[in-house]
Design a protein around this motif. Structure first.
Motif, PDB file in Angstrom:
ATOM      1  N   PHE A 114       2.435 -46.076   2.828  1.00 54.84           N
ATOM      2  CA  PHE A 114       1.381 -45.068   3.288  1.00 54.84           C
ATOM      3  C   PHE A 114       0.219 -45.672   4.174  1.00 54.84           C
ATOM      4  O   PHE A 114      -0.001 -45.095   5.337  1.00 54.84           O
ATOM      5  CB  PHE A 114       0.702 -44.383   2.394  1.00 54.84           C
ATOM      6  N   TYR A 149      -3.026 -41.312  -2.298  1.00 50.57           N
ATOM      7  CA  TYR A 149      -1.886 -41.969  -1.045  1.00 50.57           C
ATOM      8  C   TYR A 149      -2.561 -41.437   0.151  1.00 50.57           C
ATOM      9  O   TYR A 149      -2.478 -42.060   1.283  1.00 50.57           O
ATOM     10  CB  TYR A 149      -0.693 -42.131  -1.454  1.00 50.57           C
ATOM     11  N   HIS A 171       1.790 -46.516   7.552  1.00 49.24           N
ATOM     12  CA  HIS A 171       1.953 -45.223   8.453  1.00 49.24           C
ATOM     13  C   HIS A 171       0.639 -45.121   9.151  1.00 49.24           C
ATOM     14  O   HIS A 171       0.629 -44.988  10.315  1.00 49.24           O
ATOM     15  CB  HIS A 171       2.090 -44.063   7.423  1.00 49.24           C
ATOM     16  N   ARG A 229      -4.169 -43.214   3.138  1.00 43.75           N
ATOM     17  CA  ARG A 229      -3.371 -43.500   4.690  1.00 43.75           C
ATOM     18  C   ARG A 229      -4.655 -42.889   5.709  1.00 43.75           C
ATOM     19  O   ARG A 229      -4.356 -43.609   6.763  1.00 43.75           O
ATOM     20  CB  ARG A 229      -2.184 -42.570   4.611  1.00 43.75           C
TER      21      ARG A 229
END
Length: 380
Positions: free
Chosen positions: A130, A233, A133, A237
């Motif tokens: 994450f 998460y 990302h 992120r």
């Protein structure tokens, strides 16, 4: 098609309950008799056209939502929001959120009518890392906006608006709330940043909500709180995205060795990057550029408030203009939004009455606002 009075009454009652308002408070605010309001909510009396318009204005909702079974409003998202975090929103904050959603829908309408479509930006993550990302999406968005590795985004609010997110800063009573994201059924991606926060913290919060707009719009609504993300998460992120968008790791690694910075140098770098010393410390630690002792030292530092720059309160304003515009920002009225409203009026897209509604003011206050923004109401 005849109005379903039960459905109409239920919608009105639910909006009133969401805002934690009593029948007497709504009656006092709207001038509609309390007994009549009770009967309308119960589906026993058909409201007049004026009743519907007055109540729609009070609840900051398109009147068509109340009289149609087909049109939608962001009610389900706010209901989800309050169900999960109801105790975190004071009564005045619920009203602020309702205003915010109204501003988003109005901004979306004006952008479409005036031919100001946003740029397209989409990012599809791969894998299940994450934080990775967030880092990759930040790099992609910076590239899409034309930033090189050393560029510091000066007005993140304008940049996020340019890729289709309605960003408004609004003062909330709960200082623990940094911001929230709502997927509006009409306006789309909407982000609210708590204007009660420090100026540079607001920039970070805006970038954090931008990440939710990129990754989490399918969830409908989310609230971001000040403080550590823990093991969430999605929040991790979003924080990583915000950090990398504002302070790209490749840029940080080109800086003079941060372990050797004096306190004054640290504050200068934080101010150059338009971030708090706390955010800078976390980013430097994540990039493995500082040891624990310097991490702890940098976190304790503060950029002097007089040194901070707000892109929506430029230095060219005099003291009176600055105070007035600062108050308008607290209400959510950004320069971009106000400019759209006046453009919509001068182009004949909205009437002077709708202009006053859109700017959350009375007709009597319009002249003052027009003068503050260098606009004309008459002879346009």
């Amino acid at each position: 098609m005849a109005i379903n009075l039960k459905t109409l009454g239920s919608k009105l009652a639910k909006y009133r309950e969401q805002l934690k308002e009593s029948i007497m408070e709504v009656a006092s605010a709207t001038g509609i008799d309390a007994a009549r309001l009770i009967a309308i909510e119960a589906g026993q009396v058909e409201p007049s056209g004026d009743d519907v318009l007055i109540l729609a204005d009070h609840y900051r909702c398109d009147f068509k939502f109340f009289i149609s079974n087909e049109l939608v409003a962001p009610f389900e998202q706010t209901e989800t929001l309050y169900r999960a975090h109801g105790n975190d929103f004071k009564k005045e904050d619920r009203r602020a959120i309702q205003d915010f959603l109204y501003l988003c829908e109005t901004e979306d309408f004006l952008m479409r009518e005036l031919g100001h479509p946003p740029k397209d930006f989409a990012f599809s993550p791969s894998g299940d890392y994450f934080k990775g990302h967030g880092e990759a999406a930040a790099a992609r968005l910076r590239t899409a906006l034309g930033h090189d590795d050393r560029a510091v985004p000066r007005d993140v609010y304008a940049e996020f608006r340019s890729v289709g997110v309605h960003v408004f800063r609004r003062k909330l009573g709960n200082s623990n709330i940094s911001g929230l994201f709502i997927m509006h059924p009409v306006a789309g991606k909407c982000a609210l940043v708590n204007h009660s926060e420090d100026i540079y913290r607001q920039r970070f919060s805006a970038a954090h909500e931008m990440a939710h707009a990129i990754f989490d719009s399918a969830q409908g609504a989310s609230v971001s709180f000040d403080g550590p993300s823990g093991s969430d998460y999605l929040e991790l992120r979003a924080n990583r995205f915000a950090s990398c968008f504002l302070m790209p790791p490749v840029f940080l690694k080109k800086l003079p060795p941060p372990n050797q910075w004096s306190d004054a140098e640290t504050q200068r770098w934080a101010n150059d990057l338009r971030v708090s010393c706390v955010a800078l410390a976390i980013a430097l630690k994540e990039a493995q550029l500082i040891d624990q002792a310097n991490y702890d030292r940098i976190r304790r530092l503060r950029v002097p408030s007089e040194a901070k720059l707000d892109p929506e309160l430029p230095d060219i304003l005099n003291a009176t203009q600055r105070l007035r515009k600062a108050h308008l920002l607290e209400l959510g009225l950004s320069d971009f939004y106000v400019g759209l409203c006046f453009e919509g009026f001068s182009s004949g897209v909205i009437s002077i009455g709708r202009l006053a509604e859109a700017l959350l003011c009375s007709h009597g206050e319009l002249d003052e606002l027009a003068n503050l923004y260098g606009r004309k109401l008459h002879g346009h």
